[in-house]
Design an enzyme around this catalytic site. Structure first.
Site, PDB file in Angstrom:
ATOM      1  N   GLU A   1      -9.798  -0.946  -1.557  1.00 12.68           N
ATOM      2  CA  GLU A   1      -9.499   0.458  -1.238  1.00 12.68           C
ATOM      3  C   GLU A   1      -9.619   1.324  -2.489  1.00 12.68           C
ATOM      4  O   GLU A   1     -10.011   2.484  -2.417  1.00 12.68           O
ATOM      5  CB  GLU A   1      -8.108   0.570  -0.587  1.00 12.68           C
ATOM      6  CG  GLU A   1      -8.151   0.064   0.847  1.00 12.68           C
ATOM      7  CD  GLU A   1      -6.845  -0.504   1.356  1.00 12.68           C
ATOM      8  OE1 GLU A   1      -5.784  -0.241   0.765  1.00 12.68           O
ATOM      9  OE2 GLU A   1      -6.896  -1.244   2.364  1.00 12.68           O
TER      10      GLU A   1
ATOM     11  N   GLY B   1      -7.482  -5.217   7.035  1.00 10.60           N
ATOM     12  CA  GLY B   1      -6.888  -4.270   7.976  1.00 10.60           C
ATOM     13  C   GLY B   1      -7.655  -4.140   9.280  1.00 10.60           C
ATOM     14  O   GLY B   1      -7.421  -3.222  10.059  1.00 10.60           O
TER      15      GLY B   1
ATOM     16  N   LYS C   1       0.842  -1.207   0.000  1.00  8.60           N
ATOM     17  CA  LYS C   1       0.000   0.000   0.000  1.00  8.60           C
ATOM     18  C   LYS C   1       0.882   1.263   0.000  1.00  8.60           C
ATOM     19  O   LYS C   1       1.946   1.265  -0.601  1.00  8.60           O
ATOM     20  CB  LYS C   1      -0.966  -0.028   1.179  1.00  8.60           C
ATOM     21  CG  LYS C   1      -1.740  -1.348   1.264  1.00  8.60           C
ATOM     22  CD  LYS C   1      -2.858  -1.329   2.235  1.00  8.60           C
ATOM     23  CE  LYS C   1      -3.476  -2.710   2.303  1.00  8.60           C
ATOM     24  NZ  LYS C   1      -4.677  -2.754   3.111  1.00  8.60           N
TER      25      LYS C   1
ATOM     26  N   GLU D   1     -11.232 -10.889  -1.157  1.00  6.69           N
ATOM     27  CA  GLU D   1     -10.870 -10.088   0.004  1.00  6.69           C
ATOM     28  C   GLU D   1     -12.136  -9.478   0.602  1.00  6.69           C
ATOM     29  O   GLU D   1     -12.585  -8.406   0.151  1.00  6.69           O
ATOM     30  CB  GLU D   1      -9.912  -8.963  -0.405  1.00  6.69           C
ATOM     31  CG  GLU D   1      -8.593  -9.452  -0.954  1.00  6.69           C
ATOM     32  CD  GLU D   1      -7.482  -8.450  -0.693  1.00  6.69           C
ATOM     33  OE1 GLU D   1      -6.474  -8.839  -0.135  1.00  6.69           O
ATOM     34  OE2 GLU D   1      -7.657  -7.263  -1.029  1.00  6.69           O
TER      35      GLU D   1
HETATM   36  C1  PEP Z   1      -5.023  -6.080   1.646  1.00  8.91           C
HETATM   37  O1  PEP Z   1      -4.832  -4.889   1.686  1.00  8.91           O
HETATM   38  O2  PEP Z   1      -5.121  -6.634   0.533  1.00  8.91           O
HETATM   39  C2  PEP Z   1      -5.140  -6.812   2.893  1.00  8.91           C
HETATM   40  C3  PEP Z   1      -5.616  -8.022   2.860  1.00  8.91           C
HETATM   41  O3  PEP Z   1      -4.747  -6.172   4.049  1.00  8.91           O
HETATM   42  P1  PEP Z   1      -4.580  -6.828   5.516  1.00  8.91           P
HETATM   43  O4  PEP Z   1      -3.781  -8.091   5.354  1.00  8.91           O
HETATM   44  O5  PEP Z   1      -3.864  -5.784   6.317  1.00  8.91           O
HETATM   45  O6  PEP Z   1      -5.965  -7.113   6.011  1.00  8.91           O
END
Ligand code: PEP
Length: 256
Positions: A99, A177, A13, A171
């Site tokens: 995001e 996060g 990120k 996801e």
């Molecule tokens: C991501 O940003 O793709 C993600 C899965 O973040 P995290 O592992 O921090 O949840």
């Protein structure tokens, strides 16, 4: 029966200085050790790509960008084309991360244009889909995922062809996060649904070969249980990929 090579992918990120990214790349590169049957990928910020590429050196780490524009060049101030990413050393690009979808208004229609451009260039897209907590709680998970798959890969559907190198990432937005991970069973249920969608939309051969990563608060403590599920082929990791101490154990998940 196809063997799908597991992948552990780190999405950094908008984090890390160039120096930190280079040091982390070196730590991950040496941390891979003798693990030869897991693919490792890092996705640093655009400005770090060239330095990270140099740091990758001989190690078996793939380089991805976190986004790209769908056009090849032109008057798109502030944007980066797929060709530019390739020139910086990228082989992969993350597209449609939640995001991007929620904070930057990126629709599945836009993701589809980017997927088309990436595939045209030979950049491997890692296409992200996932439902919000509200959508899950109102029993709309599968409907939302299907819509995201249908529209984000509309071009593949029109061509009746999905490259088997394409990588999908499930996801759940509520797990990114937040420290809340989907249980292995919850994740597997959606991964199975996605694989069935590939089979129905394309062929069973394609469905057997395409890798589907899970992302959402994956860490060394939960990675093994997730990776044990038959349709989970790897992890797309945010937070835990920012430190060698947590990234390297993910690559060695079988020993966890
Ligand atoms: C991501 O940003 O793709 C993600 C899965 O973040 P995290 O592992 O921090 O949840």
């Amino acid at each position: 029966m196809f063997e799908r090579t597991p992948m552990i992918a780190g999405n950094w990120k908008m984090n890390l200085s160039v120096e930190e990214a280079v040091a982390l790349t070196e730590a991950v590169g040496s941390g891979i050790g003798n693990v030869s049957d897991v693919e490792v990928l890092v996705a640093p910020p655009f400005t770090h790509l060239a330095a990270v590429k140099r740091a990758i050196d001989e190690s078996r780490i793939f380089l991805a960008a976190q986004n790209m524009h769908s056009e090849m060049s032109g008057a798109y101030t502030g944007e980066i084309s797929g060709r530019m990413l390739q020139q910086a050393g990228c082989t992969h690009v993350i597209l449609g991360h939640s995001e991007r979808r929620t904070l930057f208004g990126e629709t599945s229609e836009v993701v589809n244009l980017k997927v088309r451009a990436a595939s045209f260039l030979g950049l491997i897209p890692i296409i992200c889909v996932g439902e919000t907590l509200e959508e899950r709680e109102s029993d709309r998970t599968f409907e939302v995922i299907k819509e995201q798959l249908d529209v984000s890969m509309d071009n593949f559907r029109a061509d009746q062809m999905m490259p088997t190198t394409t990588i999908l990432a499930y996801e759940p937005v509520w797990a990114i996060g937040t420290g809340k991970t989907a249980t292995p069973e919850q994740a597997e249920e959606v991964h199975q649904f996605i694989r069935l969608w590939i089979e129905k939309t394309f062929t069973s051969g394609v469905a057997a070969q395409v890798r589907i990563l899970y992302g959402g608060s994956v860490k060394p403590e939960n990675v093994k249980a997730l990776m044990t599920e038959p349709d989970i082929d790897g992890a797309l990791v945010g937070g835990a990929s920012l430190k060698g101490d947590s990234f390297v154990p993910l690559i060695h998940y079988r020993e966890a």
